[in-house]
Write a protein that holds these residues in place. Structure first.
Motif, PDB file in Angstrom:
ATOM      1  N   ASN A  14      69.238  68.809  30.159  1.00 48.02           N
ATOM      2  CA  ASN A  14      70.314  69.786  30.361  1.00 48.02           C
ATOM      3  C   ASN A  14      70.984  69.377  31.718  1.00 48.02           C
ATOM      4  OD1 ASN A  14      69.736  71.188  27.894  1.00 48.02           O
ATOM      5  ND2 ASN A  14      68.422  72.571  28.959  1.00 48.02           N
ATOM      6  N   LEU A  18      75.490  67.134  31.026  1.00 45.55           N
ATOM      7  CA  LEU A  18      77.250  67.516  31.398  1.00 45.55           C
ATOM      8  C   LEU A  18      77.894  66.340  31.891  1.00 45.55           C
ATOM      9  CD1 LEU A  18      76.834  70.980  33.112  1.00 45.55           C
ATOM     10  CD2 LEU A  18      77.765  70.556  30.756  1.00 45.55           C
ATOM     11  N   ASP A  21      78.261  64.156  28.684  1.00 48.89           N
ATOM     12  CA  ASP A  21      79.468  64.729  27.846  1.00 48.89           C
ATOM     13  C   ASP A  21      80.701  64.532  28.291  1.00 48.89           C
ATOM     14  OD1 ASP A  21      77.523  65.523  26.101  1.00 48.89           O
ATOM     15  OD2 ASP A  21      77.335  67.556  26.681  1.00 48.89           O
ATOM     16  N   ASN A 124      72.977  61.797  26.087  1.00 48.50           N
ATOM     17  CA  ASN A 124      73.002  63.410  26.296  1.00 48.50           C
ATOM     18  C   ASN A 124      72.090  64.188  25.271  1.00 48.50           C
ATOM     19  OD1 ASN A 124      74.448  62.406  23.967  1.00 48.50           O
ATOM     20  ND2 ASN A 124      76.261  63.586  24.315  1.00 48.50           N
TER      21      ASN A 124
END
Length: 412
Positions: A14, A18, A21, A124
């Motif tokens: 996690n 980001l 992504d 990711n």
């Protein structure tokens, strides 16, 4: 060795998701830069939204040149494993994912016939704890499937002796035995080092800055073009009792009539000086030069075509930094693909081979630049002279490594 656990790996994924992504959005040209200038209102900035594909070009320009050929000294017949896994799609997908996200992961599982099945998972959706000596994972975690809300639906926790699957649709997790002695999740890393063991993305922060700089220049130039097309005009000296001008009619009309007032005075017409587009073009070229220097591309690659077309040798010389980046990427990605071959052979044969048994197996790549007729002539002349000095020094395999052309196979 004490394991970090699946909860730690979830948090680690996690944390990095980001950033990965964002890189994928830049590659897909879907990232909107929210930064604003001091003069452009936000609603106007959103209306004139600029899209550039320079970061996509920087990735594709290298990914399209990294063409995997085969493994040489294939004592364990690993080439056959990749032939059963759509090699044209598998290698291109692995290389592209590694260049965008700094690394990708290959999930190895047995099919119904016991043959290794290879699946590329983006950075990711997977992570792990890496062994810096071998480049293999000591434990790994991957999200194999997500729901419509981008939440994990099927997860896998990879250990050296087993793989644990967690399916939200099932009450209990289930395990599948792993006979290889290593987690069946293998990282394929681009530009790894001791500081960044999981590599670095081809989409760098400097490249992102230059693209955003160019996008802002394009937005400003497009807004300015509206005033450039319809220059602002003014009228002074009109009577206070005169009817107000229709601004749109005054803009597009070819003839306007102004009469004298009671005192015989005539209004004076004027036009503001229009803005020139030259500064924005210069800004765009400066951004292109900065981006080209960062990524090893040329101005021609970014759409600023020179008047005189370059020869193949000139193109190759101008792409020297790109060639060096490609060589480095081949070494880095090749090590990861060799680890995939190693664990795939262990899974297929059900034997825990030693990693040292694969030291002679080497990945082979096609040349980064295709050879033209002039290059073939030069290589041919050089091969003749070298073989005259040292008989047998240059053979067909060496020529193929230099040119990428596979010669006719001789019988006997």
């Amino acid at each position: 060795m004490e394991k970090s656990g699946i909860d730690y790996l979830r948090k680690k994924l996690n944390h990095h998701k980001l950033r990965v992504d964002a890189r994928y959005r830049y590659y897909a040209m879907q990232y909107f830069d929210p930064s604003l200038g001091i003069t452009i209102p936000p609603d106007l900035y959103r209306r004139f939204r600029a899209i550039l594909g320079w970061t996509s070009k920087s990735v594709d320009s290298l990914a399209n040149r990294l063409v995997f050929r085969e493994f040489t000294n294939d004592d364990f017949l690993v080439n056959d494993i990749f032939k059963l896994n759509n090699p044209d799609i598998f290698f291109d997908s692995a290389v592209l994912s590694a260049l965008i996200g700094s690394c990708c992961f290959v999930y190895i599982s047995p099919d119904e016939n016991g043959q290794p099945r290879l699946q590329v998972i983006e950075a990711n959706n997977a992570t792990g704890v890496i062994d810096p000596t071998t480049g293999l994972l000591t434990e790994g975690y991957a999200v194999l499937e997500r729901d419509e809300h981008d939440q994990p639906l099927i997860e896998a926790y990879f250990l050296p002796d087993t793989t644990i699957y967690l399916d939200r649709r099932l009450d209990e997790p289930y395990e599948i035995e792993n006979p290889t002695g290593h987690p069946l999740l293998v990282p394929v890393i681009h530009l790894s080092d001791s500081k960044r063991p999981f590599g670095r993305s081809r989409i760098t922060r400097a490249g992102i800055y230059w693209q955003q700089y160019a996008q802002r220049a394009m937005v400003r130039s497009e807004i300015t073009a509206e005033f450039y097309s319809f220059p602002q005009k003014y009228v002074v000296g009109t009577s206070q009792e005169a009817d107000a001008l229709d601004t749109w009619r005054a803009t597009i009309s070819s003839m306007l009539e102004f009469t004298k007032d009671e005192d015989g005075d005539v209004p004076k017409l004027g036009q503001f000086t229009t803005s020139t587009m030259t500064p924005f073009i210069d800004q765009l070229k400066m951004a292109a030069a900065g981006f080209a220097g960062e990524t090893g591309l040329t101005m021609d690659d970014l759409g600023f075509v020179s008047d005189n077309p370059a020869s193949v040798e000139a193109i190759r010389a101008s792409h020297e930094n790109l060639r060096l980046a490609g060589r480095k990427a081949q070494r880095s990605l090749g090590a990861g693909l060799l680890n995939v071959a190693y664990l795939s052979a262990c899974l297929r044969d059900g034997v825990q081979y030693r990693r040292t048994q694969f030291v002679n197996t080497q990945p082979k790549w096609e040349p980064l630049f295709e050879a033209d007729a002039n290059t073939l002539t030069l290589i041919g002349d050089g091969a003749i002279k070298l073989n005259q000095a040292i008989p047998g020094y240059i053979n067909g395999e060496t020529i193929r490594d230099l040119t990428g052309i596979k010669g006719a196979e001789l019988d006997g």
